[in-house]
Write a protein that holds these residues in place. Structure first.
Motif, mmCIF file in Angstrom:
data_model
loop_
_atom_site.group_PDB
_atom_site.id
_atom_site.type_symbol
_atom_site.label_atom_id
_atom_site.label_comp_id
_atom_site.label_asym_id
_atom_site.label_seq_id
_atom_site.Cartn_x
_atom_site.Cartn_y
_atom_site.Cartn_z
ATOM 1 N N LYS A 74 -1.992 89.873 81.824
ATOM 2 C CA LYS A 74 -1.422 91.008 81.081
ATOM 3 C C LYS A 74 -1.240 90.422 79.477
ATOM 4 C CE LYS A 74 0.244 93.593 84.511
ATOM 5 N NZ LYS A 74 -0.064 94.794 84.630
ATOM 6 N N GLN A 78 3.381 92.424 77.234
ATOM 7 C CA GLN A 78 3.660 92.884 78.489
ATOM 8 C C GLN A 78 3.951 91.852 79.522
ATOM 9 O OE1 GLN A 78 -0.540 94.061 78.992
ATOM 10 N NE2 GLN A 78 -0.118 96.116 78.092
ATOM 11 N N SER A 79 3.738 90.616 79.465
ATOM 12 C CA SER A 79 4.189 89.548 80.289
ATOM 13 C C SER A 79 5.636 89.181 80.319
ATOM 14 C CB SER A 79 3.342 88.016 80.094
ATOM 15 O OG SER A 79 2.125 88.424 80.555
ATOM 16 N N ALA A 81 7.833 91.436 79.413
ATOM 17 C CA ALA A 81 8.473 92.705 79.927
ATOM 18 C C ALA A 81 8.599 92.418 81.409
ATOM 19 C CB ALA A 81 7.817 93.933 79.382
ATOM 20 N N GLU A 82 7.418 92.334 82.063
ATOM 21 C CA GLU A 82 7.032 92.523 83.576
ATOM 22 C C GLU A 82 7.543 91.337 84.221
ATOM 23 O OE1 GLU A 82 3.456 94.103 84.451
ATOM 24 O OE2 GLU A 82 3.467 95.224 82.935
ATOM 25 N N HIS A 83 7.374 90.017 83.508
ATOM 26 C CA HIS A 83 7.594 88.863 84.394
ATOM 27 C C HIS A 83 8.707 88.189 84.090
ATOM 28 C CE1 HIS A 83 3.634 89.648 85.804
ATOM 29 N NE2 HIS A 83 2.917 89.259 84.763
ATOM 30 N N ASN A 318 0.551 92.534 90.580
ATOM 31 C CA ASN A 318 1.371 92.382 89.441
ATOM 32 C C ASN A 318 0.766 91.600 88.459
ATOM 33 O OD1 ASN A 318 1.258 89.828 90.515
ATOM 34 N ND2 ASN A 318 3.639 89.668 90.802
#
Length: 367
Positions: A74, A78-79, A81-83, A318
């Protein structure tokens, strides 16, 4: 035609395994991640046997676009936010250090020129701004960019490379350091203490499966978590110098770079192939190749096409790779979601320490 532009035809094939061998560890997969693991194990003073169903880097490791990009699959914002910000930052920093390590290992195969992310729409341009803001907020290098390629951002710390040349160099280094490596030796049955092949057997203490595409076929317990896709590319005859840096465009669905000799290596358009690209087949398809040709013409490149090729890669749900013990004393790394050149090599080194019975200093994904 399914030969990557990277192949200069000068590789001397390794033997296939016949009979039985013993070693402390067996590594299944002689791509970038497997070879990085083997070299790290050798540095730790361990004995290693490595096998591959095909040739060294015969899969995606030697058939990709030749990008060395920091971070996870990502984009950085984005990383985050997601990880989570902690993991995203640690992983990005670790991959920056890995790129530097790769340059020291194989300087002749790597071009430290940075990379461009170019927007194909106003929405993507706004996303590039968010990407830039997140990188700068955490102290990482990035600049807004506007040039002949378009608008987006420049990441100076990234690089381009010849993936097949690098892997073959690593294989030679491993052989010189005492590793026993075998091509055209598919693993038939894998347990923690034994890897059976069609014509032999490797007895060992632990096994590392370092395979990206088709990982879920080799280790069926990963089905549902890993999915194999086909990535396709083409290359042209040399043209006048147009691109200084590799280009990532349209959310990463299109990518290209100009090689030192002037050839253009261009790939992507996986979305144009639809569900047909979720396949373990690695032959180029007419649908995607026609779209790649159209992109080539859109870029104003009229040179003859000299190479077409494809490779299988693994995607996770993911965007983070698989990195775990899937059977007793059998570890697996893979599913790099299309960007495994750096993360895969980093994970190979981290996995070597885990097999060694320790933790690599600064490990991020295998702790």
């Amino acid at each position: 035609m399914n030969t990557p532009v990277w192949d200069d035809g000068n590789w001397h094939p390794l033997p296939h395994l016949e009979g039985n061998l013993e070693g402390e560890f067996c590594v299944v997969g002689l791509g970038g991640s497997g070879l990085s693991a083997i070299l790290e194990l050798l540095r730790l003073g361990r004995t290693v046997v490595g096998i591959d169903a095909g040739s060294v880097a015969g899969g995606a490791a030697g058939r990709n676009g030749g990008f060395l990009l920091a971070g996870a699959a990502k984009f950085y914002h984005q990383s985050v936010a997601e990880h989570g910000p902690a993991l995203a930052r640690r992983l990005y920093q670790a991959t920056l250090e890995q790129i530097a390590h790769m340059q020291r290992e194989t300087p002749e195969a790597i071009w430290p020129v940075g990379s461009l992310r170019i927007a194909a729409s106003e929405e993507e341009l706004q996303d590039c701004a968010a990407h830039l803001k997140a990188l700068r907020a955490d102290g990482f290098e990035a600049e807004p960019y506007e040039g002949p390629e378009g608008q987006g951002l420049l990441i100076p710390s990234d690089a381009a490379f010849n993936p097949l040349q690098r892997c073959r160099t690593l294989a030679r280094q491993a052989l010189e350091a005492g590793a026993r490596l075998f091509e055209n030796t598919p693993a038939h049955k894998i347990s923690g203490q034994e890897v059976q092949t069609l014509q032999g057997c490797i007895r060992c203490q632990k096994v590392l499966v370092a395979v990206d595409g088709r990982l879920e076929h080799l280790l069926p317990e990963l089905k549902g978590r890993v999915r194999t896709a086909r990535l396709q590319m083409l290359a042209t005859a040399p043209v006048a110098r147009r691109y200084k840096r590799p280009v990532y465009r349209r959310w990463g669905y299109d990518y290209w770079q100009q090689l030192p000799d002037g050839r253009i290596a261009l790939g992507g358009m996986r979305d144009a192939g639809g569900e047909a690209e979720w396949t373990a087949q690695n032959e180029p398809s007419d649908t995607v190749q026609h779209r790649l040709e159209a992109l080539l013409h859109q870029l104003g490149i009229e040179a003859p096409i000299t190479h077409r090729w494809a490779a299988s890669v693994g995607y996770s749900a993911n965007g983070l790779p698989i990195a775990e013990e899937v059977r007793p004393d059998v570890w697996a790394i893979g599913a790099y979601s299309g960007t495994g050149n750096v993360v895969g090599a980093l994970l190979g080194r981290e996995a070597a320490w885990v097999l060694h019975g320790s933790r690599r200093p600064g490990a991020v994904l295998l702790t």
